[in-house]
Scaffold this active site. Structure first.
Site, PDB file in Angstrom:
ATOM      1  N   HIS A 172       0.812  -1.215   0.000  1.00  0.00           N
ATOM      2  CA  HIS A 172       0.000   0.000   0.000  1.00  0.00           C
ATOM      3  C   HIS A 172       0.847   1.268   0.000  1.00  0.00           C
ATOM      4  CE1 HIS A 172      -3.662  -2.340   1.784  1.00  0.00           C
ATOM      5  NE2 HIS A 172      -3.526  -2.499   0.478  1.00  0.00           N
ATOM      6  N   SER A 228      -7.527  -7.973   9.308  1.00  0.00           N
ATOM      7  CA  SER A 228      -8.812  -8.643   9.190  1.00  0.00           C
ATOM      8  C   SER A 228      -8.854  -9.561   7.975  1.00  0.00           C
ATOM      9  CB  SER A 228      -9.944  -7.606   9.088  1.00  0.00           C
ATOM     10  OG  SER A 228      -9.791  -6.824   7.911  1.00  0.00           O
TER      11      SER A 228
END
EC number: 2.3.1.286
Length: 244
Positions: free
Chosen positions: A109, A178
């Site tokens: 990212h 997650s």
């Protein structure tokens, strides 16, 4: 004895070092609309607002109060002592893995400590916060650097390298994430498909739909060091690893 390991790290590992996360209840999105600070369109509309947002994160990271925790240190030790292939893929834009000593690392990212030329896509290390004075040296006229961060609607970095590593790994570990947002959500499926052992380390209980074979519940700083010990010792990993 595992020979090829891929490790995915997420916000949970950085949160233990004091960095605010984007998706937690007190996360940064509550202060800004996603489309204003984390999209190419938002940057085009108001680059100063976007720069202000990331400068706040940059200043926190370089405040002297943020340090790698035991999980970062353990992964650096694994990199140094593991004799096989290892790739750490992080969703985090901080540099805590690097500060701990990790080098076999891919920031999917982007990186908060870098700016990117919007024309050539060349990256530059930031020694000061974003502003009009931070420009590239690759173009004439020089271009104002944008954050080297993957925004919504943009493709994560290094996907070919990540998928190649997943296709050949025999152990995949996800730490503090997650794992519900694609493309990272598909990593466990890819690793399972190619016969790897898949392990999740997370504060939250295992989701009943989880594709991970082993779930270790607890803080990354407490769970990762004993997990690394077992890997380096060639011992098997089970759901009880690291529990008191």
């Amino acid at each position: 004895m595992h020979r090829r390991i891929v490790i995915l790290t997420g916000a949970g590992i950085s949160a233990e070092s004091g960095l605010r996360t984007f998706r937690d209840q007190d996360g940064l999105w509550e202060e800004h609309h996603i489309e204003d600070v984390a999209t190419p369109e938002g940057y085009e509309r108001d680059p100063e607002l976007v720069e202000h947002f990331y400068n706040g994160r940059w200043q926190q990271l370089h405040s002297g109060n943020i340090e790698p925790n035991a999980a970062h240190t353990a992964l650096s030790r694994l990199e140094q002592e593991f004799e096989g292939e290892l790739l750490i893929v992080t969703q985090n834009i901080d540099d805590l893995h690097e500060r701990a000593g990790s080098r076999r690392l891919l920031h999917m990212h982007g990186e908060l400590s870098k700016g990117r030329c919007p024309r050539s896509r060349q990256t530059f290390t930031l020694h000061d916060p974003f502003g009009p004075e931070n420009t590239c040296t690759c173009c004439i006229p020089a271009q104002r650097l944008r954050p080297h961060v993957v925004w919504f609607g943009e493709m994560p970095l290094g996907m070919d390298r990540i998928h190649d590593a997943l296709d050949h790994c025999d152990l995949f570990i996800a730490i503090g994430t997650s794992g519900t947002v694609y493309p990272a959500a598909g990593f466990v499926d890819s690793a399972n498909h190619h016969g790897a052992l898949t392990v999740e380390v997370n504060l939250m209980p295992a989701d009943r739909h989880s594709q991970f074979q082993i779930h270790l519940q607890g803080k990354a700083s407490e769970m990762v060091p004993p997990l690394v010990e077992r890997i380096l010792a060639g011992q098997s990993i089970c759901n009880q690893t690291g529990h008191n």
